[in-house]
Enzyme design. Structure first.
Site, mmCIF file in Angstrom:
data_model
loop_
_atom_site.group_PDB
_atom_site.id
_atom_site.type_symbol
_atom_site.label_atom_id
_atom_site.label_comp_id
_atom_site.label_asym_id
_atom_site.label_seq_id
_atom_site.Cartn_x
_atom_site.Cartn_y
_atom_site.Cartn_z
ATOM 1 N N ASN A 100 11.187 -39.312 -2.633
ATOM 2 C CA ASN A 100 10.293 -37.898 -2.346
ATOM 3 C C ASN A 100 11.500 -36.790 -1.541
ATOM 4 O OD1 ASN A 100 8.177 -35.856 -2.402
ATOM 5 N ND2 ASN A 100 6.675 -37.262 -1.088
ATOM 6 N N CYS A 127 8.976 -29.060 -6.209
ATOM 7 C CA CYS A 127 8.769 -30.584 -6.768
ATOM 8 C C CYS A 127 9.448 -31.398 -8.159
ATOM 9 C CB CYS A 127 7.652 -31.625 -6.210
ATOM 10 S SG CYS A 127 6.379 -31.074 -7.967
ATOM 11 N N HIS A 153 2.543 -34.480 -8.373
ATOM 12 C CA HIS A 153 3.497 -34.025 -7.674
ATOM 13 C C HIS A 153 4.304 -34.730 -8.496
ATOM 14 C CE1 HIS A 153 6.215 -33.859 -3.924
ATOM 15 N NE2 HIS A 153 6.505 -34.669 -4.324
#
Length: 460
Positions: free
Chosen positions: A402, A91, A380
């Site tokens: 995202n 991520c 994250h």
């Protein structure tokens, strides 16, 4: 009556003390008291029946917060397309490259465009292998149960990370478009590859600890890295050192068509100074604000930078985030995304989930207490792209791009400002959006924190 009440109270108190065993274990009397605490009321039975068949998060989803997603934002950075890290811990890399991708798309009026995450993943893992092996060499005179040696063997390599990895890797290796080095099964499903790499590195680490001659040790390390390189090539492909590429805008016009090196492609099309022109900010109320902190050995490249950040109150961080978004500049952002997340709708809202009503109890810890007790931490990284400002410029909600594909609200997550206060942790901002007094804080000698501090585990 007062005397009788006092005797009863003392008697109950003595019973509670006697109920505990001498060593603090659960005695039979204590177990009996615990059992009697469950009353079996109608509400408790209803909860038990429901929990026997349904996920807690589903049952706790608040019926009072079923309103449609409000997708209005007063300020939004233009973006195109949604990325997908799939079953990997990358991520941090997707977030950093999405920040650069936004700049590239705006600069050249591109259609859908991505940088190759696989290209930088390859070099990230090779650099991390070297970081571990050189760390073992540096500490080989220490006992194997030394705290740092133990930490190194416990964490030889992983595909998680943070922004300094993006800045060091892009600066050292450049970038390539995704078509030049596309994803493979192993790049998108990294657990098996990580298992193999960890086994080899731990084996290599033990061997290096037994070596005394420095010249021979470095030669052996090079041979070890050659074997790691081969494994990476078999899993991820051969990273290009030169490639031909034609860049089109969204109208289909050719903007350039030539041969590039990865470093040349980056310098020609972006050329941002990632190592010196960005500041990492943190909101960690468990530590003193307006101070600079450095995480020992927390870097991706042995000869790169340790993770350095300025700890600030949340309102100050918001000011810089708003300034950047208003200027159409996306930001690297990280948070504790799983808390109060409605994954289907793509919203992070403290009203989404009502654990208190489901279990008839309260969860009163604040952000500082959650950090101190390991109840919360940054998990994250995403790309902050939008803010909705209400009256007098006060933020109402935020939106991040995202890297979970189309999951959520069109691949994005919308978070309320109240949620942002509680579960946002890190932001990376260009220096031009950072006030002078914050830049002055960077002159401080950083407070060094240990590599194993749980607040600073890599984002995945």
């Amino acid at each position: 009556m007062k005397k009788i009440f006092l005797l009863v109270a003392l008697s109950v108190g003595c019973m509670c003390l006697q109920a505990q065993t001498k060593d603090g274990g659960i005695s039979a009397d204590m177990m009996n008291q615990i059992r009697q605490g469950y009353q079996g009321t109608a509400a408790q039975k209803a909860a038990k029946n429901a929990l026997a068949h349904t996920a807690i998060a589903t049952l706790a989803m608040s019926a009072d917060n079923l309103k449609a997603v409000d997708d209005h934002f007063t300020h939004r950075v233009p973006t195109t397309g949604i990325t997908n890290q799939r079953s990997s811990g990358r991520c941090w890399l997707f977030s950093g490259l999405n920040v650069l991708r936004s700049r590239m798309i705006q600069k050249y009026d591109l259609g859908k465009f991505e940088f190759s995450q696989n290209y930088l993943s390859f070099h990230d893992l090779l650099e991390k292998a070297n970081l571990f092996l050189q760390g073992i060499i540096d500490t080989r005179t220490k006992p194997i149960d030394d705290r740092m040696v133990d930490w190194l063997f416990a964490n030889p390599i992983g595909d998680g990370g943070q922004f300094t990895g993006v800045s060091n890797l892009v600066t050292k290796y450049g970038v390539v478009p995704k078509e030049v080095m596309p994803e493979t099964f192993q790049s998108e499903n990294t657990s098996g590859m990580m298992t193999v790499l960890k086994m080899k590195l731990r084996e290599f680490g033990l061997e290096l600890r037994g070596m005394k001659d420095t010249k021979q040790t470095q030669a052996r390390k090079t041979a070890m890295l050659t074997e790691i390189y081969r494994i990476l090539v078999e899993c991820l492909g051969v990273p290009p050192t030169e490639f031909d590429y034609t860049l089109y805008n969204k109208k289909g016009d050719v903007l350039s068509s030539k041969s590039y090196t990865p470093q040349g492609f980056y310098q020609e099309h972006l050329g941002l100074d990632l190592e010196n022109n960005y500041v990492m900010l943190m909101n960690d109320p468990s530590r003193e604000y307006n101070k600079v902190y450095e995480i020992d050995y927390d870097r991706h490249v042995y000869d790169g930078q340790n993770w350095l950040y300025v700890n600030l109150p949340i309102e100050r961080i918001k000011e810089m985030a708003i300034a950047s978004i208003k200027d159409n500049t996306a930001l690297y952002f990280s948070c504790d995304v799983g808390k109060f997340l409605d994954r289907a709708k793509g919203t992070c809202d403290l009203k989404n989930i009502d654990y208190a009503s489901l279990f008839d109890t309260q969860f009163p810890m604040d952000k500082k207490e959650r950090i101190q007790t390991h109840a919360s931490g940054s998990s994250h990284a995403m790309t902050l792209i939008a803010v909705d400002l209400g009256k007098q410029g006060v933020p109402v909600k935020w939106m991040v791009e995202n890297s979970w594909g189309e999951t959520g609200w069109k691949g994005n997550i919308i978070m309320t400002d109240e949620w942002f206060n509680e579960y946002m942790f890190r932001l990376v901002v260009e220096k031009k959006y950072v006030p002078a007094d914050v830049l002055d804080m960077l002159r401080q000698k950083p407070t060094l924190l240990p590599a194993w501090d749980p607040m600073f585990m890599p984002e995945e």
